[in-house]
Scaffold this motif. Structure first.
Motif, PDB file in Angstrom:
ATOM      1  N   HIS A  25       0.840  -1.198   0.000  1.00 38.57           N
ATOM      2  CA  HIS A  25       0.000   0.000   0.000  1.00 38.57           C
ATOM      3  C   HIS A  25       0.874   1.247   0.000  1.00 38.57           C
ATOM      4  O   HIS A  25       2.103   1.155   0.159  1.00 38.57           O
ATOM      5  CB  HIS A  25      -0.956  -0.001   1.183  1.00 38.57           C
ATOM      6  N   PHE A  27       1.435   3.732   2.022  1.00 37.51           N
ATOM      7  CA  PHE A  27       2.311   3.992   3.177  1.00 37.51           C
ATOM      8  C   PHE A  27       3.487   3.025   3.186  1.00 37.51           C
ATOM      9  O   PHE A  27       4.629   3.418   3.422  1.00 37.51           O
ATOM     10  CB  PHE A  27       1.508   3.871   4.474  1.00 37.51           C
ATOM     11  N   ALA A  30       6.081   4.165   0.743  1.00 36.31           N
ATOM     12  CA  ALA A  30       6.826   5.316   1.253  1.00 36.31           C
ATOM     13  C   ALA A  30       7.839   4.863   2.312  1.00 36.31           C
ATOM     14  O   ALA A  30       9.020   5.259   2.295  1.00 36.31           O
ATOM     15  CB  ALA A  30       5.857   6.331   1.856  1.00 36.31           C
ATOM     16  N   GLU A  45       4.617  12.697   0.522  1.00 33.95           N
ATOM     17  CA  GLU A  45       3.398  11.894   0.612  1.00 33.95           C
ATOM     18  C   GLU A  45       2.224  12.513  -0.150  1.00 33.95           C
ATOM     19  O   GLU A  45       1.378  11.806  -0.665  1.00 33.95           O
ATOM     20  CB  GLU A  45       3.035  11.661   2.081  1.00 33.95           C
ATOM     21  N   GLY A  46       2.188  13.830  -0.226  1.00 29.98           N
ATOM     22  CA  GLY A  46       1.102  14.504  -0.938  1.00 29.98           C
ATOM     23  C   GLY A  46       1.075  14.143  -2.409  1.00 29.98           C
ATOM     24  O   GLY A  46       0.019  14.117  -3.027  1.00 29.98           O
ATOM     25  N   TYR A  49       0.054   9.751  -3.863  1.00 25.73           N
ATOM     26  CA  TYR A  49      -1.193   9.169  -4.376  1.00 25.73           C
ATOM     27  C   TYR A  49      -1.542   9.595  -5.796  1.00 25.73           C
ATOM     28  O   TYR A  49      -1.935   8.746  -6.592  1.00 25.73           O
ATOM     29  CB  TYR A  49      -2.337   9.421  -3.375  1.00 25.73           C
ATOM     30  N   PRO A  50      -1.384  10.886  -6.140  1.00 24.41           N
ATOM     31  CA  PRO A  50      -1.588  11.210  -7.564  1.00 24.41           C
ATOM     32  C   PRO A  50      -0.717  10.340  -8.465  1.00 24.41           C
ATOM     33  O   PRO A  50      -1.178   9.864  -9.498  1.00 24.41           O
ATOM     34  CB  PRO A  50      -1.187  12.684  -7.655  1.00 24.41           C
ATOM     35  N   LEU A  52       0.496   7.272  -7.846  1.00 23.26           N
ATOM     36  CA  LEU A  52      -0.035   5.907  -7.874  1.00 23.26           C
ATOM     37  C   LEU A  52      -1.257   5.819  -8.793  1.00 23.26           C
ATOM     38  O   LEU A  52      -1.387   4.897  -9.593  1.00 23.26           O
ATOM     39  CB  LEU A  52      -0.417   5.466  -6.455  1.00 23.26           C
ATOM     40  N   HIS A  53      -2.140   6.821  -8.670  1.00 23.72           N
ATOM     41  CA  HIS A  53      -3.349   6.791  -9.499  1.00 23.72           C
ATOM     42  C   HIS A  53      -3.020   6.943 -10.977  1.00 23.72           C
ATOM     43  O   HIS A  53      -3.680   6.350 -11.830  1.00 23.72           O
ATOM     44  CB  HIS A  53      -4.324   7.878  -9.040  1.00 23.72           C
ATOM     45  N   ARG A  54      -2.002   7.754 -11.254  1.00 21.79           N
ATOM     46  CA  ARG A  54      -1.616   7.930 -12.651  1.00 21.79           C
ATOM     47  C   ARG A  54      -1.118   6.585 -13.201  1.00 21.79           C
ATOM     48  O   ARG A  54      -1.501   6.174 -14.300  1.00 21.79           O
ATOM     49  CB  ARG A  54      -0.528   8.997 -12.776  1.00 21.79           C
ATOM     50  N   ARG A  57      -4.009   4.352 -13.789  1.00 21.01           N
ATOM     51  CA  ARG A  57      -4.738   4.715 -15.015  1.00 21.01           C
ATOM     52  C   ARG A  57      -4.034   4.195 -16.253  1.00 21.01           C
ATOM     53  O   ARG A  57      -4.675   3.859 -17.240  1.00 21.01           O
ATOM     54  CB  ARG A  57      -4.868   6.232 -15.123  1.00 21.01           C
ATOM     55  N   TRP A  65      -8.552  -3.210  -2.427  1.00 17.39           N
ATOM     56  CA  TRP A  65      -8.603  -3.040  -0.973  1.00 17.39           C
ATOM     57  C   TRP A  65      -8.350  -4.370  -0.287  1.00 17.39           C
ATOM     58  O   TRP A  65      -8.932  -5.388  -0.637  1.00 17.39           O
ATOM     59  CB  TRP A  65      -9.974  -2.493  -0.559  1.00 17.39           C
ATOM     60  N   ALA A  74      -6.496  -1.114   3.731  1.00 15.98           N
ATOM     61  CA  ALA A  74      -5.633  -0.270   2.913  1.00 15.98           C
ATOM     62  C   ALA A  74      -5.713  -0.722   1.470  1.00 15.98           C
ATOM     63  O   ALA A  74      -6.086  -1.869   1.186  1.00 15.98           O
ATOM     64  CB  ALA A  74      -4.195  -0.348   3.404  1.00 15.98           C
ATOM     65  N   ARG A  75      -5.382   0.218   0.577  1.00 16.01           N
ATOM     66  CA  ARG A  75      -5.443  -0.140  -0.843  1.00 16.01           C
ATOM     67  C   ARG A  75      -4.068  -0.665  -1.246  1.00 16.01           C
ATOM     68  O   ARG A  75      -3.074   0.079  -1.194  1.00 16.01           O
ATOM     69  CB  ARG A  75      -5.822   1.086  -1.678  1.00 16.01           C
ATOM     70  N   TYR A  77      -1.327  -2.109  -3.978  1.00 14.74           N
ATOM     71  CA  TYR A  77      -1.051  -2.044  -5.415  1.00 14.74           C
ATOM     72  C   TYR A  77      -0.093  -3.159  -5.788  1.00 14.74           C
ATOM     73  O   TYR A  77       0.794  -3.512  -5.002  1.00 14.74           O
ATOM     74  CB  TYR A  77      -0.432  -0.692  -5.779  1.00 14.74           C
TER      75      TYR A  77
END
Lengths: 108, 876
Positions: A25, A27, A30, A45-46, A49-50, A52-54, A57, A65, A74-75, A77
């Motif tokens: 996940h 965290f 990281a 950390e900010g 997630y963008p 990971l989502h990119r 996609r 999950w 937690a999600r 990947y």
């Protein structure tokens, strides 16, 4: 593969490389980066997630999950086949780049 | 709609998921800190601090998922809305204009489309025709049984020919109370000819239609549902109709429509009797319809029917009337919209005109806006906006505008249609079935979007040039010319609309204020039709009327009471003038048309307020006579006797050897509707020995003082007296004014709508004129400033602006007058007592237009005259 932003490319490389070891996940990723590099590299950390989502996609990783060892939701990947291929390319790109930069630094 | 909802739901679910993921991260980090020895609260705070802004992260995640073009679109829309907020006038006026154009045309087109263009609800509807004799008796073609039987046997043009009787009232016993319904007697092949089959049960068979076959019936779908709960058990059951037992054999389809658009509750075989002598069948009337053979045209059918028509004319039509009777074969649609055709086209035309004005207005507004924005676009191009981006931006603006106009237009259409349905008189335009036509709505929406795009895009399509930055250049000459032409066109169309409206209004005014020949104020009427079964004999009817008269003649508040079989503005079926014989005179002229007649009691003229011009009124003593005395209308008296006095002459009215004496002459009344000229008329007294009363009756009451309360109590009294005689007899009680007013509903409705459209068109044209002039003034501020600095007086400047307005207005009006002449051919059939080229109507239209144009031009010219040269020259 054209990458406008090498920093973003570096973050992507870190994420993919971490996931090569197995599903994790955000965290966990990281934390891994921090521990393995002895705190030399710290994932913002900010922007984790963008990123990971990119990747998700682009179908380089797949998210789902699950429950962590400590019982939290937690999600997680995991790397897809496409992701593995991309990781290879990114690694060789990075090696070439860092080799180039090293030489330049040496002869400058 | 559903997919949009699903999309929104999915989107919300994903948002929650993203949020959850971030929360989970924070929790895991806090766990980690706690494991490192931090207290719980401290650990959470540390986790948050390390993560940074949650919302920023969420925003970034969201940005990953929104595709770039959606983002750009949203940005464009936001930009467009901001632009509209900055100058709301143009946007609002454009949207309002589109709303009016789209709304009015969608509503009206939804109404007239089924009348003028849509297919009728029958298979191969174009093959269906209505045919028969057209004479002075009736607006529509009819037939007589004897001729029809010949035609049916010998015709070759039709694959099927069928007939029906006019509607008749019938009473269905539902429990103990009778229910008044509308029954039609039709031929057995009636449904089959129109391509309909019963929804349940069976159709009529040839046996059902034999002269003495037991009565069977097809009931309407609505009656089946309302009276029998849609239960199939009614099939084969017996119902009691007009005190006769009738077996129900089938149910009509729910969408079945009578060919003349009547409301049919029950169909019964008409059982024509071919064995009756010809003269019995020739006085029995029918409506006839047919289905053309494949490939046969209406004209061919008419030609092939011609010999049969000639033959029927010779055998069945009285010789005096022959030259006035024509053969008519016309499409069923023409038959159906017979009396609303002109009105429908008028409405259709005026709403199209309104739509054109609206389009021209939007085009003009957007072009003005475009010209004003050239500088802005040039500026944005100069600081690096690509052409594609500029085009996309203006396109978005146009679409937002078009979309706004479209939505407002839908709302307007819906409102207008509601208003039509509320205001429209019964039966006109079949409005009870009117609903917004989705295809029409989509078309107008598409048109509005296309128009907005086309004209809105104009500035972006031309390459931005550096010169525009200077703000020196006004719109090129070509485009200003185009806009002036648009203005002139608007003026022209508005003038046509105004002329139409003022013609209709003038006609309506004449209609409302014409002399009727009687005084409808303070008269209450009670009309009824006796049932065939109970009042089949003349004696029974005479007894009923005598008793009714006795009961009604002394009601409180009534100054005068009379009984008649019919009252104006309609008459009876009428009799041919040429039937009349005058003692000691040569026969009257042939082809005299029809003469109306009524059976009245002595105080009829007093109650109705009709003046007796010569001789005397009927008296009670006259009622004991063996033969009824006669009073002639003044037109009839003049036609029959010229300058000779009719009083005391003896005449025979129906070629029956009964000679009657003329005792008086009454003033003419409007007895043929309100628009057609009055027919000649005679009155016969209801004498005690009369055997000629029909089953129709109208009781008339002239009241001393009329108020809502007195009307209500009089109604109570009248109802009580009728109920005492026959509790199941339906009686319609209304004031004479209401009855007369019904004849004015249609012209009033049409005049209202056309006037509304004309007013809207005029406002739009005025806005257009005002807009263009204001724009010109704004563009030329500097030029005006220079001229004023050089000594021009404010008046000269104002005059110059007004001259512009004058030139376009005059050009538009010249075209408009031409258009109005075309209009007059459409409007001719709708006018009452005024010529379509009525100079006063044209003058009024022109005057209104000039006044409004002057008003629209005054404000910009005033503003131009007030330009301060110092400020104008400092401009920019």
């Amino acid at each position: 593969m054209k990458r406008a932003d090498h920093l973003q490319g570096a973050l992507e490389l870190l994420l993919l490389k971490t996931l090569e070891r197995g599903p994790n996940h955000g965290f966990g990723i990281a934390l891994h980066v921090e521990t393995v590099t002895d705190g030399l590299l710290r994932v913002e950390e900010g922007s984790l997630y963008p990123a990971l989502h990119r990747l998700e996609r682009e179908k380089l990783i797949a998210g789902a999950w699950r429950i962590t060892g400590s019982g939290r939701k937690a999600r997680f990947y995991s790397l897809t086949a496409r992701g593995t291929k991309r990781l290879e390319e990114a690694e060789s790109d990075w090696n070439a780049l860092s080799k180039g930069v090293k030489r330049l630094l040496r002869f400058a | 709609m559903k997919t949009l909802l699903q999309w929104l739901q999915r989107r919300r679910a994903r948002e929650t998921e993203w949020r959850d993921e971030i929360e989970s991260h924070l929790a895991l980090r806090a766990d980690w800190h706690r494991a490192g020895g931090l207290p719980a609260e401290e650990a959470e705070r540390a986790a948050r601090r390390r993560f940074g802004g949650k919302l920023t992260a969420l925003e970034a995640v969201r940005a990953v998922h929104i595709s770039p073009w959606v983002e750009a679109l949203l940005q464009d829309v936001r930009l467009a809305l901001r632009g509209f907020r900055r100058s709301p006038a143009v946007a609002l006026v454009s949207i309002a204009t589109m709303a009016i154009g789209i709304g009015a045309s969608t509503a009206v087109f939804s109404v007239v489309d089924p009348l003028l263009f849509r297919r009728l609800p029958y298979p191969h509807d174009s093959q269906l025709v209505s045919l028969g004799y057209l004479g002075p008796v009736d607006d529509n073609e009819f037939n007589v049984v004897s001729s029809y039987l010949d035609w049916r046997r010998q015709q070759t043009a039709f694959q099927a020919i069928t007939s029906m009787r006019p509607a008749s009232a019938c009473d269905l016993m539902a429990g103990d109370t009778p229910r008044r319904l509308s029954c039609y007697y039709v031929e057995a092949n009636f449904l089959r000819t129109f391509g309909s089959v019963p929804a349940a049960g069976r159709d009529f068979t040839a046996e059902d239609d034999e002269p003495h076959a037991p009565t069977v019936a097809l009931i309407s779908y609505a009656l089946w549902q309302s009276a029998y709960g849609g239960n199939a058990r009614i099939l084969g059951q017996t119902i009691v109709l007009d005190e006769e037992r009738v077996r129900v054999v089938g149910v009509l389809p729910g969408d079945f429509q009578m060919p003349q658009l009547g409301d049919a509750d029950i169909l019964i075989p008409e059982r024509l009797n071919t064995a009756l002598p010809r003269d019995a069948n020739s006085s029995s009337f029918l409506r006839t319809f047919a289905r053309l053979r494949d490939g046969v045209t209406i004209a061919q059918a008419r030609d092939s029917l011609w010999p049969l028509f000639q033959d029927g004319l010779a055998k069945d039509v009285p010789p005096q009337l022959r030259s006035e009777v024509r053969l008519v074969v016309r499409s069923l649609r023409d038959r159906q919209i017979h009396d609303v055709k002109a009105a429908s086209w008028m409405l259709f035309g005026s709403v199209l005109a309104l739509l054109l004005v609206a389009c021209a207005n939007v085009a003009n507004l957007l072009l003005a806006r475009a010209a004003a924005r050239r500088r802005e676009l040039a500026m944005r191009a100069a600081i690096g906006a690509g052409r594609g981006r500029l085009i996309r931006q203006t396109l978005t603006e146009s679409l937002v505008l078009g979309f706004g106009g479209g939505v407002a237009g839908c709302a307007t259409a819906w409102l207008l249609l509601k208003m039509f349905v509320r205001l429209a008189p019964n039966g006109l335009l079949r409005l009870n079935q009117a609903r917004i036509d989705v295809r029409v709505l989509l078309f107008t929406l598409a048109a509005s979007l296309a128009a907005a795009t086309l004209f809105g895009m104009a500035p972006a399509l031309e390459r931005p040039r550096a010169e525009f930055l200077a703000g020196w250049h006004t719109a090129g000459p070509a485009r200003t010319l185009f806009r002036k032409v648009l203005i002139s066109a608007q003026i022209a169309i508005s003038l046509v609309l105004l002329t139409g409206a003022s013609l209709l209004l003038r006609s309506l005014w004449k209609l409302e204020n014409q002399a009727l020949g009687y005084q409808p104020a303070r008269v209450v009427t009670a009309s009824f039709t006796l049932r065939e079964r109970r009042f089949g004999t003349a004696q029974a009817r005479a007894a009923f009327f005598a008793e009714l008269e006795r009961r009604l003649s002394n009601l409180p508040g009534v100054t005068s009471f009379a009984l008649s079989d019919s009252i104006p503005p309609r008459g009876s079926m009428g009799r041919p003038y040429s039937n009349i014989l005058i003692a000691g005179h040569p026969p009257v002229a042939e082809n005299g048309g029809m003469v109306e007649f009524r059976w009245v009691t002595p105080r009829y003229f007093e109650t109705m307020g009709i003046a007796i011009l010569a001789g005397r009124d009927f008296t009670n003593e006259d009622r004991a006579l063996a033969d009824s005395p006669v009073i002639l209308s003044s037109t009839l008296a003049r036609r029959m006797f010229g300058d000779e006095s009719p009083i005391g002459q003896r005449i025979c009215l129906e070629a029956d050897d009964h000679w009657q004496q003329i005792v008086g002459v009454a003033a003419d009344v409007k007895n043929n509707g309100l628009t057609a000229p009055a027919d000649p008329e005679y009155y016969r007294l209801r004498i005690n020995a009369s055997t000629q009363f029909s089953r129709d009756g109208v009781a008339l009451f002239r009241t001393s003082a009329f108020s809502a309360a007195s009307a209500a109590s009089l109604t109570q009294f009248i109802r009580r007296e009728f109920a005492a005689l026959d509790s199941s007899l339906p009686v319609t009680i209304e004031t004479m004014e209401t009855r007369v007013d019904r004849f004015r509903d249609r012209p009033r409705f049409l005049a209202f709508l056309v006037t509304l459209f004309a007013a809207l068109g005029l406002v739009l044209a005025a806005v257009g004129l005002y807009g263009v002039l204001s724009f010109l003034v704004a563009q030329q501020t500097r030029q005006i400033g220079v001229r004023m600095a050089l000594g021009a007086r404010p008046r000269d400047i104002a005059l110059q602006v007004q001259k512009h307005a004058g030139v376009w207005t005059v050009a538009g009006m010249a075209a408009g007058l031409g258009g109005s002449l075309v209009l007059t051919t459409v409007v001719r059939g709708l006018l009452f007592e005024i010529s379509p080229a009525d100079p006063l109507s044209f003058a009024v239209a022109v005057a209104v237009l000039v006044a409004v144009a002057a008003l629209a031009a005054w404000l910009p010219s005033y503003r131009a005259a007030r330009v301060d040269p110092v400020i104008a020259l400092r401009h920019d």
